[in-house]
Design an enzyme around this catalytic site. Structure first.
Site, mmCIF file in Angstrom:
data_model
loop_
_atom_site.group_PDB
_atom_site.id
_atom_site.type_symbol
_atom_site.label_atom_id
_atom_site.label_comp_id
_atom_site.label_asym_id
_atom_site.label_seq_id
_atom_site.Cartn_x
_atom_site.Cartn_y
_atom_site.Cartn_z
ATOM 1 C CG ASP A 249 -1.879 1.115 1.301
ATOM 2 O OD1 ASP A 249 -2.688 1.204 0.357
ATOM 3 O OD2 ASP A 249 -1.849 1.916 2.259
ATOM 4 C CD GLU A 285 -2.192 2.593 -3.545
ATOM 5 O OE1 GLU A 285 -3.251 3.172 -3.784
ATOM 6 O OE2 GLU A 285 -1.726 2.491 -2.394
#
Ligand code: CA
Ligand code: CA
Length: 511
Positions: A249, A285
């Site tokens: 993330d 990401e």
């Protein structure tokens, strides 16, 4: 060495299997003739799945996916129950959004990295899910949120207490010495850089902590050796359980606004994981454009999501989603195929996708064929493909405009089986729209979006060239609105792919 050649017909607005014809005066290759002689979509029964990291991944928000115990909350056992469904669609990888204990419904604020949120099940349920995935040759990766924890994570209270003592000049214990640097703290508001968001640590404390996403997401200090040691322990914990890799993330935020340091940190992270499990798969990401994503491949991380193929970038790129009903956009799609292939300058694996839990679903509410067409375009791209759960049945949701909450793009699938609580809602959702039939109904309808997904993913699995092959342009019609003909070559095997962008089944190609 013999070069095998095959012809794949990708038909987009209609059904599979229609061959365009070339006019007799045409000097360009005739798909009926010559090296592309064999139509391969005629065999929809066999598979040829390679066991590498070029896979088809299915992203799941566990909360909204499938509920196994009738408490209105999707759970890990619910995912296990649907593994045959996912495999039959043609996916051989699953990415679970965060599963750790958390104060929020989405669970991107982790309060304990070593456990499963009670509402999702237990660690034993996770072990069972891993085993059942592996029985089906499905790889399971989990979301790993390392930029920040939840504010209720015990790390944070220990860190605040230690940092407070440090500021006051008191003597610290060995443990406090470790925790005082666990998060990014600023002694006063004046120390907070102008582009950073920070919050006061709380009652009794005078200092601030960095929290660029929210006050409930204090950010770790990635320079701390103790933090890195803890990250290593967390990753080892899951790799030892059998998890096949991680979705990282917010990799741009480890060091806010410092890409060079982020890439260096990712290099450490990649090496650390691969020392434990050499064939692990990691996707990052990096929510940004093509150029920066390419730079992040220098870290050695296998993949970074190609946001340039997503809905979020469609208006700029016109790549997949921007293709209009008249079919214009062939040139931009072709350029996108090539740039996706080249992303990261040949390092690692491209990771194309259309939408995810942070952006509007790509679903067109009243055009089945366009839903199919869009996915067909994605599925012919190189790399590891990522799909968001529910797109295969045309689940609809937007987090823009009047219904601007993320919950609306995270609504439950309707399985169409009354034994399942398929209408459970998540906290804060303001709009649940189901423009298309349930899973059960679409499975029974040969012309459904779902069955188109199955067909296209089967083609992708049957022909390793699609995900891995080098691209060559063979022909593109000049009007940019009907036909694109390319080849892909991998391991001395060459396939041709014809894209029919028109709304007609039979094309007289004039190019
Ligand atoms: Ca449940
Ligand atoms: Ca950070």
């Amino acid at each position: 060495m013999r070069v095998s050649v095959k012809l794949l017909i990708m038909l987009l607005l209609v059904t599979l299997g229609l061959l365009p014809s070339c006019k007799s005066s045409c000097n360009k290759p005739d798909p009926y003739d010559g090296e592309f002689g064999k139509r391969i979509e005629e065999d929809l029964t066999t598979t040829n799945i390679l066991e590498d990291n070029y896979r088809n991944y299915y992203e799941i928000f566990v909360r909204s996916f499938n509920d196994s115990n009738m408490d209105l909350v999707g759970d890990l056992n619910g995912v296990t129950q649907k593994l045959d469904y996912i495999k039959d669609l043609g996916y051989n990888g699953i990415w679970l959004m965060p599963i750790n204990p958390s104060s929020s419904y989405h669970k991107y604020d982790v309060n304990n990295y070593y456990d499963v949120d009670k509402s999702y099940g237990t660690l034993d349920d996770l072990k069972n899910l891993i085993n059942e995935c592996h029985k089906r040759n499905i790889k399971l990766i989990i979301d790993l949120v390392l930029n920040h924890s939840g504010k209720a994570n015990p790390y944070f209270s220990k860190a605040c207490s230690a940092y407070d003592k440090y500021l006051k000049g008191l003597t610290l214990t060995a443990e406090e010495e470790i925790y005082k640097d666990f998060y990014v703290f600023y002694p006063t508001a004046a120390h907070v850089p102008s582009n950073v968001t920070a919050y006061k640590a709380g009652a009794g404390y005078s200092f601030y902590y960095e929290g660029n996403f929210s006050d409930n997401m204090p950010e770790f200090n990635c320079d701390s050796l103790a933090v890195k040691e803890e990250f290593k322990n967390i990753m080892k914990f899951y790799l030892d359980l059998g998890i096949d890799g991680f979705r990282l993330d917010a990799v741009k935020y480890y060091y806010f606004n410092n890409n060079a340091k982020n890439i260096e940190f990712l290099r450490w992270l990649n090496t650390t994981v691969k020392e434990i499990k050499p064939d692990a798969y990691i996707v990052g990401e990096c929510f940004d454009g093509y150029e920066l994503i390419s730079e992040y491949y220098d870290s050695g991380i296998d993949s970074h999501f190609n946001f340039a193929t997503s809905v979020a970038y469609a208006s700029q790129s016109g790549v997949i989603n921007g293709t209009n009903p008249e079919g214009r956009g062939i040139t931009s799609y072709y350029n996108s195929l090539v740039s996706n292939y080249n992303i990261g300058n040949g390092q690692g694996i491209p990771a194309p996708f259309i939408d995810n839990h942070d952006m509007p679903r790509y679903t067109y509410q009243s055009n089945v064929e366009k839903n199919k067409f869009t996915f067909g375009l994605l599925a012919m791209m190189n790399g590891t493909l990522f799909s968001y759960y529910g797109d295969e049945v045309g689940l609809y949701g937007t987090n823009k405009g009047n219904n601007n909450v993320d919950q609306n793009v995270r609504i439950p699938i309707k399985w169409g089986d009354f034994s399942n609580l398929d209408c459970s809602v998540i906290d804060g959702v303001t709009s649940m729209q189901y423009p298309y039939a349930t899973v059960k109904e679409q499975l029974e309808d040969a012309n459904s979006i779902l069955n188109y997904y199955k067909k296209v993913l089967l083609l992708r699995n049957q022909n390793p060239e699609i995900a891995r092959g080098s691209i060559e342009l063979i022909a593109k019609d000049n009007k940019d609105n009907k036909m694109l003909f390319i080849s892909k070559t991998y391991n001395n095997s060459k396939i041709g792919i014809i894209f029919n962008f028109s709304e007609y089944e039979n094309l007289n190609i004039d190019y």
